[in-house]
Design an enzyme around this catalytic site. Structure first.
Site, PDB file in Angstrom:
ATOM      1  NE  ARG A 182      48.943 104.715 -59.785  1.00 45.55           N
ATOM      2  CZ  ARG A 182      48.918 105.261 -61.238  1.00 45.55           C
ATOM      3  NH1 ARG A 182      49.980 105.520 -61.912  1.00 45.55           N
ATOM      4  NH2 ARG A 182      48.486 103.777 -61.703  1.00 45.55           N
TER       5      ARG A 182
ATOM      6  CE  LYS B  47      50.220 100.066 -58.978  1.00 43.90           C
ATOM      7  NZ  LYS B  47      49.460  99.745 -57.615  1.00 43.90           N
TER       8      LYS B  47
ATOM      9  CG  HIS C 133      48.376  95.503 -61.502  1.00 42.49           C
ATOM     10  ND1 HIS C 133      47.745  96.388 -61.827  1.00 42.49           N
ATOM     11  CD2 HIS C 133      49.005  96.040 -59.908  1.00 42.49           C
ATOM     12  CE1 HIS C 133      47.262  97.063 -61.417  1.00 42.49           C
ATOM     13  NE2 HIS C 133      48.230  97.053 -59.684  1.00 42.49           N
TER      14      HIS C 133
ATOM     15  CB  SER D 213      42.438 100.675 -60.230  1.00 41.31           C
ATOM     16  OG  SER D 213      42.328 101.563 -58.834  1.00 41.31           O
TER      17      SER D 213
ATOM     18  CE  LYS E  66      45.613  94.391 -58.775  1.00 39.00           C
ATOM     19  NZ  LYS E  66      44.336  95.401 -59.431  1.00 39.00           N
ATOM     20  CB  THR E  67      42.845  94.859 -52.317  1.00 36.47           C
ATOM     21  OG1 THR E  67      43.908  95.414 -53.176  1.00 36.47           O
ATOM     22  CG2 THR E  67      42.864  94.794 -50.742  1.00 36.47           C
TER      23      THR E  67
ATOM     24  CG  ASP F 159      48.714  96.900 -56.254  1.00 35.81           C
ATOM     25  OD1 ASP F 159      47.798  95.971 -56.692  1.00 35.81           O
ATOM     26  OD2 ASP F 159      49.264  97.006 -55.959  1.00 35.81           O
TER      27      ASP F 159
ATOM     28  NE  ARG G 240      43.321 103.006 -53.611  1.00 35.16           N
ATOM     29  CZ  ARG G 240      43.573 101.843 -54.475  1.00 35.16           C
ATOM     30  NH1 ARG G 240      43.902 100.652 -54.130  1.00 35.16           N
ATOM     31  NH2 ARG G 240      43.704 102.114 -55.735  1.00 35.16           N
TER      32      ARG G 240
HETATM   33  P1  ATP Z   1      43.867  98.737 -57.323  1.00 32.74           P
HETATM   34  O1  ATP Z   1      44.879  97.709 -58.194  1.00 32.74           O
HETATM   35  O2  ATP Z   1      43.646  99.804 -56.845  1.00 32.74           O
HETATM   36  O3  ATP Z   1      44.547  97.981 -55.238  1.00 32.74           O
HETATM   37  P2  ATP Z   1      42.149  96.169 -56.761  1.00 32.74           P
HETATM   38  O4  ATP Z   1      41.602  95.760 -57.851  1.00 32.74           O
HETATM   39  O5  ATP Z   1      42.497  95.559 -55.359  1.00 32.74           O
HETATM   40  O6  ATP Z   1      41.845  97.440 -57.684  1.00 32.74           O
HETATM   41  P3  ATP Z   1      40.024  96.263 -54.810  1.00 32.74           P
HETATM   42  O7  ATP Z   1      40.235  97.345 -53.966  1.00 32.74           O
HETATM   43  O8  ATP Z   1      39.653  94.754 -54.353  1.00 32.74           O
HETATM   44  O9  ATP Z   1      40.493  96.091 -56.383  1.00 32.74           O
HETATM   45  O10 ATP Z   1      38.089  96.692 -55.160  1.00 32.74           O
HETATM   46  C1  ATP Z   1      36.993  96.310 -55.544  1.00 32.74           C
HETATM   47  C2  ATP Z   1      35.996  96.767 -55.126  1.00 32.74           C
HETATM   48  O11 ATP Z   1      34.649  96.606 -55.828  1.00 32.74           O
HETATM   49  C3  ATP Z   1      36.225  96.538 -53.841  1.00 32.74           C
HETATM   50  O12 ATP Z   1      35.642  98.130 -52.781  1.00 32.74           O
HETATM   51  C4  ATP Z   1      34.985  96.172 -53.454  1.00 32.74           C
HETATM   52  O13 ATP Z   1      33.945  96.187 -52.774  1.00 32.74           O
HETATM   53  C5  ATP Z   1      33.787  96.306 -54.756  1.00 32.74           C
HETATM   54  N1  ATP Z   1      33.305  94.685 -55.572  1.00 32.74           N
HETATM   55  C6  ATP Z   1      31.761  95.269 -55.926  1.00 32.74           C
HETATM   56  N2  ATP Z   1      31.251  93.689 -56.223  1.00 32.74           N
HETATM   57  C7  ATP Z   1      32.390  93.479 -56.206  1.00 32.74           C
HETATM   58  C8  ATP Z   1      32.772  92.029 -56.736  1.00 32.74           C
HETATM   59  N3  ATP Z   1      31.683  91.081 -57.541  1.00 32.74           N
HETATM   60  N4  ATP Z   1      34.562  91.347 -57.056  1.00 32.74           N
HETATM   61  C9  ATP Z   1      34.837  91.906 -55.956  1.00 32.74           C
HETATM   62  N5  ATP Z   1      35.044  93.880 -55.970  1.00 32.74           N
HETATM   63  C10 ATP Z   1      33.493  94.278 -55.724  1.00 32.74           C
HETATM   64 MN    MN Z   2      44.354  96.598 -53.958  1.00 40.80          MN
END
Ligand code: ATP
Ligand code: MN
Length: 538
Positions: free
Chosen positions: A60, A201, A221, A239, A243-244, A258, A323
């Site tokens: 973004r 978004k 969020h 980010s 979360k995911t 999300d 992604r």
């Molecule tokens: P966005 O808001 O951009 O979607 P998000 O909060 O959903 O971000 P995730 O997509 O879950 O973030 O990304 C977390 C990344 O960190 C993943 O690639 C995951 O494999 C990695 N990672 C490594 N160690 C950890 C951990 N201990 N806990 C969570 N994620 C981890």
């Molecule tokens: Mn996510």
């Protein structure tokens, strides 16, 4: 053979000012997949998944996100460098240019909606220049059934023209790309960027205004899932904090990854109908559910595949922000519809690259309010000349770029709701342990999952001082033990093997917290201010 749904309904776009377009209305995911490949805008990789490049933008562009300053927004929006005002007249002129650009073209139109709770349903029409962007809308928004489609009347419209370039001087944009929300006309106008995240978004930002202002509902969020007993957990975080990853849990039904709303009827509902997962370094072993969701119907963005069509998820040639979007039904264990009850546990996820925050700690209600307003995570600065330093990054409500109102408005709503629901709030550091970025390592996903599972199973217990000790700098309560996690991992200081360096870095972070919180001090009560770190370096 591919089974294409027959949509007999036709629509016109003249009302939008789009003339003589070849309208491709409500095509199936399969058709859009095929058309994208026919047009040479994407390829099919070995898993059968469509892979596209989003072009110049692979993320973004927050500096090019505007809100039209009109009678609806002028006194309510928190204007500044996050919510940048745009003149109504300038919007009208730019809008005319965009619809003129789309006229005579083939355009892809999809009717869909946001908000899984029928009381909050927001009908959306998405008009795309590209077929894969329209397939993204199929994946990410909720999909109306045939009946709902018959008398569908769109309330908001997304007009998405990645190939249209604005002329900054004439069009009053910053540069050639823009994402503009107009609350009077109920339009999200996106041009000059093909990054699909702008579409989802854009609607999220609109809902972050509509729900609190008109519907008494807190937009968040966060991701959400629900256990076998119906207990909801939500995970806030910026980010890349997890979360995911962490909400996708085989033992709990996924509500969403999300964007959610927390209603006054004690429910939490997903805004979306799909997930948008980061795939950098994705492995089947570590994240089997997300890995399996990558199949026909999903869209991979900005990944690199070899001659055989095998994707190398470690390849960052195009971007770190690779992604995949997929409809939520690509995940096996999901909650249908995507609605849960009041949360029992709330997790604030932070990727602390300083490596000083405990991997899990329990927050008091005031600490929860403080950390929600602060919205801390850390970024790792560029690798120029070998210098790699973590940089603290604060984003109010763990999502400031999407929040049109002043952060304390969301924070006050959250505090009230947390008190009413009696939730437990946990701060989870999914970032570094054993030292800062460059010295320590990222927290093992296995351990983070074990800590979250322990909380959700009640194995970290209620607030009992014997089971916890307070962190001397941050004041948060650290559990002394946790099933599935080595004891020493639970205390960041002991993982460093250098107390002096640890405290020096911890003070650096506590000072950054204090510095950041200054702008909220006037709006925050004494109690909330006391929810911050306890000690600072002078
Ligand atoms: P966005 O808001 O951009 O979607 P998000 O909060 O959903 O971000 P995730 O997509 O879950 O973030 O990304 C977390 C990344 O960190 C993943 O690639 C995951 O494999 C990695 N990672 C490594 N160690 C950890 C951990 N201990 N806990 C969570 N994620 C981890
Ligand atoms: Mn996510």
């Amino acid at each position: 053979m591919v089974n294409h749904t027959q949509i007999t309904k036709t629509i016109a776009l003249e009302g939008y000012g789009i003339k003589n377009a070849k309208i491709r209305y409500q095509l199936s995911s399969d058709e859009l997949h095929d058309i994208t490949i026919e047009k040479g805008q994407g390829v099919e990789v070995s898993s059968g998944t469509l892979a596209v490049n989003t072009g110049e933008f692979t993320g973004r562009s927050p500096q090019d996100r505007f809100i039209v300053k009109d009678d609806i927004t002028k006194d309510k929006v928190w204007w500044g460098n996050i919510n940048i005002p745009f003149e109504p007249n300038a919007f009208d002129k730019l809008y005319d240019k965009v619809v003129d650009y789309l006229s005579e073209k083939e355009v892809f139109v999809r009717d869909c909606y946001a908000c899984a709770d029928p009381n909050y349903k927001l009908n959306i029409r998405v008009i795309n220049e590209y077929p894969w962007s329209n397939m993204f809308a199929y994946n990410m928004f909720l999909r109306p059934n045939e009946d709902e489609l018959k008398d569908f009347s769109p309330e908001w419209t997304v007009i998405n023209a990645p190939g249209f370039m604005a002329d900054a001087e004439i069009d009053e944009t910053r540069q050639h790309n823009f994402a503009i929300l107009n609350f009077t006309k109920k339009i999200a106008l996106i041009g000059g960027t093909g990054y699909t995240g702008e579409i989802k978004k854009g609607i999220f930002s609109a809902l972050n205004f509509i729900l609190p202002v008109y519907k008494n509902t807190l937009p968040m969020h966060c991701s959400a899932n629900v256990g076998k007993d119906g207990d909801t957990a939500i995970f806030f975080g910026l980010s890349g904090t997890g979360k995911t990853t962490l909400s996708t849990d085989p033992d709990r039904s996924l509500i969403g990854d999300d964007e959610h709303g927390w209603t006054n009827e004690n429910t939490v509902f997903n805004f979306e109908g799909g997930c948008y997962a980061k795939v950098i370094n994705l492995s089947q072993e570590q994240e089997p559910e997300i890995f399996s969701a990558i199949k026909r119907g999903a869209i991979l963005e900005n990944v690199i595949a070899d001659d055989k069509g095998d994707v190398d998820f470690s390849d960052t040639t195009i971007t770190q922000n690779t992604r995949v979007s997929y409809p939520i039904y690509h995940i096996e264990n999901i909650k249908v519809p995507s609605i849960g009850k009041n949360p029992k546990n709330i997790f604030f996820l932070t990727a602390d690259a300083f490596g000083v925050l405990p991997p899990i700690s329990k927050l008091t209600p005031n600490q929860a309010a403080y950390h929600f307003i602060s919205g801390y995570t850390a970024k790792v600065a560029g690798t120029e000349a070998g210098v790699v330093e973590p940089v603290p990054s604060f984003s109010a409500c763990f999502g400031a770029p999407f929040m049109p109102l002043h952060p304390t408005e969301y924070a006050d709503m959250l505090s009230t709701k947390m008190k009413e629901a009696g939730v437990n709030v946990w701060l989870v550091n999914t970032g570094w342990t054993g030292g800062p970025y460059g010295v320590g390592t990222r927290m093992k996903l296995k351990y983070t999952r074990a800590m979250i599972t322990a909380v959700l199973n009640g194995d970290l217990g209620v607030y009992n001082y014997d089971d916890y000790h307070l962190h001397s700098v941050f004041g948060v309560a650290q559990p002394r033990s946790c099933p599935g996690v080595p004891k020493e991992v639970l205390s960041p200081r002991t993982t460093w093997n250098d107390d002096e360096a640890y405290y020096k870095t911890a003070f650096k972070l506590s000072n950054a917290f204090r510095e950041n919180f200054k702008k909220f001090e006037d709006n925050a009560s004494e109690e909330i201010r006391r929810g911050g770190p306890q000690r600072y370096a002078f």
